[in-house]
Design a protein around this motif. Structure first.
Motif, PDB file in Angstrom:
ATOM      1  N   GLU A  48      22.115  51.298  34.971  1.00 51.33           N
ATOM      2  CA  GLU A  48      23.079  50.830  35.968  1.00 51.33           C
ATOM      3  C   GLU A  48      23.112  49.304  36.020  1.00 51.33           C
ATOM      4  OE1 GLU A  48      21.392  53.026  39.115  1.00 51.33           O
ATOM      5  OE2 GLU A  48      22.734  54.753  38.879  1.00 51.33           O
ATOM      6  N   GLN A  49      21.936  48.684  35.861  1.00 51.62           N
ATOM      7  CA  GLN A  49      21.885  47.220  35.862  1.00 51.62           C
ATOM      8  C   GLN A  49      22.634  46.638  34.669  1.00 51.62           C
ATOM      9  OE1 GLN A  49      17.641  46.640  35.909  1.00 51.62           O
ATOM     10  NE2 GLN A  49      17.498  46.661  38.141  1.00 51.62           N
ATOM     11  N   LEU A  50      22.560  47.330  33.516  1.00 50.98           N
ATOM     12  CA  LEU A  50      23.206  46.845  32.299  1.00 50.98           C
ATOM     13  C   LEU A  50      24.659  47.292  32.170  1.00 50.98           C
ATOM     14  CD1 LEU A  50      20.261  47.454  29.776  1.00 50.98           C
ATOM     15  CD2 LEU A  50      21.041  45.246  30.663  1.00 50.98           C
ATOM     16  N   GLY A  51      25.100  48.139  33.102  1.00 46.37           N
ATOM     17  CA  GLY A  51      26.469  48.639  33.029  1.00 46.37           C
ATOM     18  C   GLY A  51      26.672  49.708  31.969  1.00 46.37           C
ATOM     19  N   VAL A  52      25.594  50.409  31.596  1.00 50.34           N
ATOM     20  CA  VAL A  52      25.693  51.482  30.597  1.00 50.34           C
ATOM     21  C   VAL A  52      26.313  52.719  31.252  1.00 50.34           C
ATOM     22  CG1 VAL A  52      24.355  53.065  29.146  1.00 50.34           C
ATOM     23  CG2 VAL A  52      23.717  50.644  29.284  1.00 50.34           C
ATOM     24  N   PRO A  53      27.311  53.362  30.630  1.00 49.88           N
ATOM     25  CA  PRO A  53      27.899  54.582  31.204  1.00 49.88           C
ATOM     26  C   PRO A  53      26.838  55.675  31.378  1.00 49.88           C
ATOM     27  CG  PRO A  53      29.260  53.741  29.426  1.00 49.88           C
ATOM     28  CD  PRO A  53      27.989  52.948  29.385  1.00 49.88           C
ATOM     29  N   VAL A  54      26.929  56.409  32.506  1.00 45.10           N
ATOM     30  CA  VAL A  54      25.963  57.464  32.825  1.00 45.10           C
ATOM     31  C   VAL A  54      26.709  58.776  33.015  1.00 45.10           C
ATOM     32  CG1 VAL A  54      24.207  58.266  34.445  1.00 45.10           C
ATOM     33  CG2 VAL A  54      24.393  55.812  33.915  1.00 45.10           C
ATOM     34  N   LEU A  55      26.216  59.841  32.375  1.00 43.85           N
ATOM     35  CA  LEU A  55      26.783  61.172  32.540  1.00 43.85           C
ATOM     36  C   LEU A  55      25.747  62.069  33.190  1.00 43.85           C
ATOM     37  CD1 LEU A  55      28.480  61.879  29.066  1.00 43.85           C
ATOM     38  CD2 LEU A  55      29.591  61.107  31.164  1.00 43.85           C
ATOM     39  N   ASP A  56      26.167  62.928  34.144  1.00 47.43           N
ATOM     40  CA  ASP A  56      25.267  63.978  34.603  1.00 47.43           C
ATOM     41  C   ASP A  56      25.356  65.150  33.622  1.00 47.43           C
ATOM     42  OD1 ASP A  56      27.578  65.423  35.152  1.00 47.43           O
ATOM     43  OD2 ASP A  56      27.443  65.150  37.326  1.00 47.43           O
ATOM     44  N   GLU A  57      24.558  66.181  33.834  1.00 53.57           N
ATOM     45  CA  GLU A  57      24.478  67.242  32.833  1.00 53.57           C
ATOM     46  C   GLU A  57      25.794  67.992  32.668  1.00 53.57           C
ATOM     47  OE1 GLU A  57      21.591  70.955  31.476  1.00 53.57           O
ATOM     48  OE2 GLU A  57      21.331  70.055  33.441  1.00 53.57           O
ATOM     49  N   ASP A  58      26.485  68.265  33.781  1.00 52.24           N
ATOM     50  CA  ASP A  58      27.749  68.999  33.673  1.00 52.24           C
ATOM     51  C   ASP A  58      28.773  68.226  32.841  1.00 52.24           C
ATOM     52  OD1 ASP A  58      26.819  71.128  35.133  1.00 52.24           O
ATOM     53  OD2 ASP A  58      27.584  70.388  37.048  1.00 52.24           O
ATOM     54  N   ALA A  59      28.875  66.923  33.099  1.00 50.03           N
ATOM     55  CA  ALA A  59      29.822  66.101  32.335  1.00 50.03           C
ATOM     56  C   ALA A  59      29.403  66.025  30.870  1.00 50.03           C
ATOM     57  CB  ALA A  59      29.907  64.706  32.947  1.00 50.03           C
ATOM     58  N   PHE A  60      28.097  65.947  30.633  1.00 50.11           N
ATOM     59  CA  PHE A  60      27.567  65.891  29.266  1.00 50.11           C
ATOM     60  C   PHE A  60      27.924  67.152  28.490  1.00 50.11           C
ATOM     61  CE2 PHE A  60      23.629  66.726  26.612  1.00 50.11           C
ATOM     62  CZ  PHE A  60      24.012  65.909  25.552  1.00 50.11           C
ATOM     63  N   ILE A  61      27.721  68.313  29.115  1.00 49.32           N
ATOM     64  CA  ILE A  61      28.008  69.589  28.448  1.00 49.32           C
ATOM     65  C   ILE A  61      29.506  69.730  28.185  1.00 49.32           C
ATOM     66  CG2 ILE A  61      28.020  72.092  28.823  1.00 49.32           C
ATOM     67  CD1 ILE A  61      25.276  71.758  30.115  1.00 49.32           C
ATOM     68  N   ALA A  62      30.303  69.266  29.141  1.00 44.79           N
ATOM     69  CA  ALA A  62      31.760  69.324  28.926  1.00 44.79           C
ATOM     70  C   ALA A  62      32.163  68.472  27.729  1.00 44.79           C
ATOM     71  CB  ALA A  62      32.480  68.861  30.190  1.00 44.79           C
ATOM     72  N   GLN A  63      31.553  67.290  27.598  1.00 36.51           N
ATOM     73  CA  GLN A  63      31.853  66.419  26.465  1.00 36.51           C
ATOM     74  C   GLN A  63      31.396  67.063  25.161  1.00 36.51           C
ATOM     75  OE1 GLN A  63      32.941  62.163  26.938  1.00 36.51           O
ATOM     76  NE2 GLN A  63      34.004  64.028  26.510  1.00 36.51           N
ATOM     77  N   LEU A  64      30.190  67.663  25.182  1.00 36.80           N
ATOM     78  CA  LEU A  64      29.690  68.329  23.979  1.00 36.80           C
ATOM     79  C   LEU A  64      30.658  69.417  23.522  1.00 36.80           C
ATOM     80  CD1 LEU A  64      25.857  68.779  24.675  1.00 36.80           C
ATOM     81  CD2 LEU A  64      26.911  67.244  23.021  1.00 36.80           C
ATOM     82  N   ALA A  65      31.099  70.216  24.477  1.00 40.96           N
ATOM     83  CA  ALA A  65      32.018  71.310  24.137  1.00 40.96           C
ATOM     84  C   ALA A  65      33.299  70.766  23.509  1.00 40.96           C
ATOM     85  CB  ALA A  65      32.339  72.122  25.394  1.00 40.96           C
ATOM     86  N   GLN A  66      33.780  69.648  24.036  1.00 40.22           N
ATOM     87  CA  GLN A  66      35.003  69.052  23.513  1.00 40.22           C
ATOM     88  C   GLN A  66      34.800  68.547  22.083  1.00 40.22           C
ATOM     89  OE1 GLN A  66      36.681  66.106  26.131  1.00 40.22           O
ATOM     90  NE2 GLN A  66      37.939  65.192  24.537  1.00 40.22           N
ATOM     91  N   TRP A  67      33.684  67.852  21.843  1.00 39.28           N
ATOM     92  CA  TRP A  67      33.414  67.323  20.514  1.00 39.28           C
ATOM     93  C   TRP A  67      33.154  68.439  19.505  1.00 39.28           C
ATOM     94  CZ3 TRP A  67      29.762  63.678  23.439  1.00 39.28           C
ATOM     95  CH2 TRP A  67      30.452  62.518  23.815  1.00 39.28           C
ATOM     96  N   GLU A  68      32.384  69.445  19.937  1.00 38.77           N
ATOM     97  CA  GLU A  68      31.981  70.493  18.996  1.00 38.77           C
ATOM     98  C   GLU A  68      33.124  71.441  18.644  1.00 38.77           C
ATOM     99  OE1 GLU A  68      27.331  70.494  20.551  1.00 38.77           O
ATOM    100  OE2 GLU A  68      28.709  72.074  21.160  1.00 38.77           O
ATOM    101  N   SER A  69      34.141  71.476  19.517  1.00 38.23           N
ATOM    102  CA  SER A  69      35.283  72.348  19.218  1.00 38.23           C
ATOM    103  C   SER A  69      36.395  71.607  18.478  1.00 38.23           C
ATOM    104  CB  SER A  69      35.842  72.931  20.522  1.00 38.23           C
ATOM    105  OG  SER A  69      36.309  71.891  21.371  1.00 38.23           O
ATOM    106  N   ALA A  70      36.216  70.278  18.326  1.00 31.21           N
ATOM    107  CA  ALA A  70      37.264  69.471  17.683  1.00 31.21           C
ATOM    108  C   ALA A  70      37.334  69.772  16.183  1.00 31.21           C
ATOM    109  CB  ALA A  70      36.979  67.999  17.910  1.00 31.21           C
TER     110      ALA A  70
END
Length: 787
Positions: free
Chosen positions: A765-787
């Motif tokens: 958070e101090q460095l401004g790095v994007p943070v995902l919680d687990e639900d958002a992470f899994i949603a992103q994984l599903a999107q990438w893996e189905s592409a």
């Protein structure tokens, strides 16, 4: 007319002085002025704010009591879950906890390990959120994930600073602690209630909970409540010390009360000494405690230990021995649960135990009744185990009169009249099955038994399952009693008119419920699996099954041995899942639900880490060949190029296998003589091929076409992931081309943060790095893996 600067300065001076005296009186218990002097300061501030209303601010000491809320308490979602603690009820439990901590940290027995020790206050857990040093929200723990907003009531507690003292606090700081009622205040409150001929409170905890849930903050303000902090949650825009005890001392310096009995000790011996000392002084304390909380003191060690299910591995609550009383067991009745289990319940002559009147107690099962030798009519000792669950711990046989009656399991279900059968325990291993009688009796009536149907439906519609809002227990009981619902699928056949016929339903509520059921047709696979009520399958296991197998069809077909390759699923649980899915009745229920339009949100893809992951030696090892361990299975796999070659081998062929012992050869030859064993091995290999887990399917594990979407990115994982392990998350990221690092830096692309995330999250958070919680992470994984 502008506000004179001298007036502003005087108001600020008075506020600071009053808050300092509040801190010394309510937090440090070291008052430095008399009550009359305090009152004069307070009245001076009130007069100044009355003359200059523009001076009034929310965090002024005069504004602790606000107006009533327009409605009830609103819901608050905790940004970091407020997890519960595992319990220790004996010295052996505590010893085992410390031993596990040493083992997981890979510390030698002689190494020093610091523990923070605090009394476990018997109150209500709450969360306080400070922003820029000012209290902006207070919430109850609730279920750990969602609580109630009680800000207006908590503001009335003088032990809760409306703004933090000093400086250096993080921009956002969540303080967690316990609100409780001291014994003297509790007695005083009950004396006032008795004088007014009002109902008294049973114990200080109930009094505290009831006081915090008053809709009028003025009522809460009159109750003798205290707040004591024990940890932090969200920390943003700043940092805190790296040990638990130093963090609490820092919070204390900022104006928050901590327990004066808190200590930092070394190792198991220090924990034992602290427990013995405080247990001896328990009754002399000014407040109720039901045990002691022990926490690994260093935050980096806490992070390394992580979490399991809903509790941290680095903390435990060592409960004091429960309070006990003697009463008469009037009768034993039998209840029927969701899975058909017939459970005995003791009906007692009411007795006051640990601040609660107890009239029922658990007897667990018939084996427990036999162990206790309990009979209806006996005088028994009742204990509130962990000061929560009443249970019978002993029969006083010398008080028997001869009129007591033995307790027998009913031959027929007390609800539906179907047969009652005793379960069997099957221990499987190394090609053998050992069958013994289980402790549980079950009604075989399934969903034709109204008790089972009712409980199954209550579970099916619950928030963590299908989440059908508005369909409560009473409504389900009516639907079952009127024969309107005989299966979960029948819920989706109901119309608005059906709900109008139920007690308590009008047109609008009926339409709302109809719409809620319709909306629930689209459901995540994990929720649906949990909703089915498979024995031994809780939320975590359901999430793992959905994430790993990817589809309901695979789950319905999966063989027990294949399921054991999934994380945290042992053979016994695997057999429970398989047996449930192969049962004709359960298959019909699932088919009916799908016919009614259940649309499962599933990615259909097997988890990447499973694709092509099972080697021949791993398959052989799963087949429980007597005498064949890991080394023997690897020797077979190196010598033979296929399972078929192994299955066709004779004694001479096996004798040529290097480093394959005589005992192993004899064990395998014995298995090869069993047609059912050979058939199981072939069926397991066929399913590995069909699912894409077979070693020949390795090319399908990572698609080789096109650029990988995360190539060149560095990801970091922190905290506890609940739907997969950190290793599984890492494998999926690697499969997508990412680099997975153990530390956050300016080059980090994204941080995935689960519950318990600590310094890595703060740094991101101090460095401004994007943070995902687990639900958002899994949603992103599903999107990438189905592409």
């Amino acid at each position: 007319m502008s506000l004179p600067e001298s007036v502003s300065r005087r108001a600020e001076q008075l506020r600071a002085e009053i808050e300092q005296h509040n801190y010394r009186y309510h937090v440090l218990d070291q008052p430095s002025i008399t009550d009359s002097e305090y009152d004069r300061l307070f009245q001076a501030l009130q007069a100044l704010e009355a003359e200059y209303p523009e001076l009034v601010s929310e965090d002024s000491p005069t504004q602790r009591i606000g107006n009533k809320p327009d409605s009830g308490f609103s819901e608050v979602t905790h940004e970091q879950p407020m997890l519960s603690l595992s319990n220790a009820f004996s010295a052996e439990d505590m010893d085992a906890f410390v031993r596990r901590v040493y083992e997981r940290l890979e510390l030698p027995p002689e190494a020093e390990l610091a523990f923070a020790c605090e009394p476990k206050l018997d109150g209500l857990a709450v969360s306080l959120m400070y922003e820029q040093g000012r209290l902006v929200r207070a919430a109850t723990r609730g279920d750990g994930y969602t609580g109630e907003d009680i800000t207006l009531n908590v503001r009335t507690l003088h032990s809760v600073p409306l703004r933090l003292l000093g400086e250096g606090w993080p921009a956002r700081l969540e303080v967690r602690g316990e609100i409780y009622m001291p014994r003297a205040g509790f007695e005083r409150l009950n004396e006032q209630a008795r004088a007014a001929n009002e109902k008294t409170f049973v114990n200080p905890r109930n009094a505290a909970a009831g006081s915090l849930r008053q809709l009028d903050p003025a009522v809460t303000a009159r109750r003798p409540l205290e707040f004591c902090c024990y940890s932090t949650g969200v920390v943003e825009g700043g940092s805190l010390p790296d040990t638990h005890t130093e963090r609490l001392r820092q919070l204390n310096a900022w104006g928050l009360k901590i327990n004066a009995e808190m200590r930092r000790v070394q190792g198991l011996a220090g924990c034992r000494d602290y427990y013995t000392d405080l247990a001896a002084r328990r009754d002399a304390l000014s407040y109720d405690i039901d045990g002691i909380v022990f926490k690994v003191d260093r935050l980096d060690q806490q992070q390394a230990l992580g979490y399991v299910a809903r509790a941290p591995r680095w903390a435990i609550a060592h409960k004091f021995p429960a309070q006990e009383e003697i009463t008469r067991l009037k009768a034993v009745e039998f209840q029927v649960g969701r899975t058909g289990a017939i459970t005995p319940v003791a009906r007692l002559e009411p007795v006051f135990v640990g601040g609660v009147t107890v009239s029922n107690a658990t007897l667990h099962n018939m084996d427990e009744i036999a162990r206790l030798g309990v009979r209806a009519g006996d005088q028994v000792i009742v204990r509130r185990a962990g000061d929560v669950i009443p249970q019978i711990v002993q029969v006083i046989e010398e008080r028997r009169t001869g009129e007591e009656n033995r307790v027998s399991i009913p031959e027929h279900c007390p609800v539906c009249g179907a047969d009652v059968e005793r379960t069997q325990l099957i221990k499987r291993g190394k090609g053998r099955e050992q069958v013994s009688e289980g402790a549980i009796y079950r009604c075989v009536g399934r969903l034709s038994c109204r008790a089972q149907l009712t409980q199954a439906l209550i579970h099916f519609v619950s928030r963590k399952a299908m989440d059908i809002d508005g369909l409560g227990e009473k409504s389900i009981e009516q639907l079952v009693a009127r024969d309107m619902v005989r299966s979960p699928a029948d819920l989706f056949r109901l119309q608005v008119e059906d709900f109008l016929s139920l007690d308590g339903f009008a047109q609008q509520s009926s339409e709302n419920l109809f719409n809620a059921i319709a909306a629930s047709r689209q459901v995540a696979l994990a929720r649906f699996v949990y909703a089915l009520g498979i024995p031994e399958v809780g939320e975590g296991t359901a999430r793992a099954l959905a994430a790993q197998l990817g589809s309901l069809q695979r789950l319905r077909e999966a063989r027990p041995r294949l399921l054991t390759w999934l994380p945290d699923i042992g053979l016994e649980v695997a057999h429970e899942i398989h047996n449930f899915m192969q049962d004709a009745h359960n298959r019909q229920v699932i088919d009916d639900l799908l016919v009614q339009g259940i649309e499962l949100q599933q990615n259909e893809q097997l988890a990447p880490e499973l694709q092509g992951s099972i080697s021949l030696d791993q398959l052989l090892l799963r087949m429980d060949i007597p005498g064949v361990a890991k080394t023997g299975a690897q020797a077979l796999a190196r010598h033979f190029d296929s399972l078929d070659a192994v299955l066709q081998a004779d004694a001479a062929a096996l004798a040529e296998v290097p480093k394959f012992s005589k005992k192993a050869r004899e064990g395998l030859l014995a298995c090869l003589q069993q047609p059912e064993w050979v058939e199981e091995a072939r069926a397991l290999e066929a399913q590995l091929l069909a699912f894409g887990m077979h070693w020949r399917c390795e090319a399908a594990a990572v698609p080789q076409t096109g650029a990988q979407p995360l190539t060149g990115q560095t990801w970091v994982l922190t905290g506890t992931l609940e739907q997969m392990t950190r290793d599984q998350a890492k494998a999926r990221l690697l499969a997508l081309g990412a680099k997975v690092s153990g530390s956050v830096s300016g080059k980090t692309h994204t941080l995935v943060a689960g519950p318990g995330a600590g310094s890595k999250l703060t740094k991101a958070e101090q460095l401004g790095v994007p943070v995902l919680d687990e639900d958002a992470f899994i949603a992103q994984l599903a999107q990438w893996e189905s592409a």
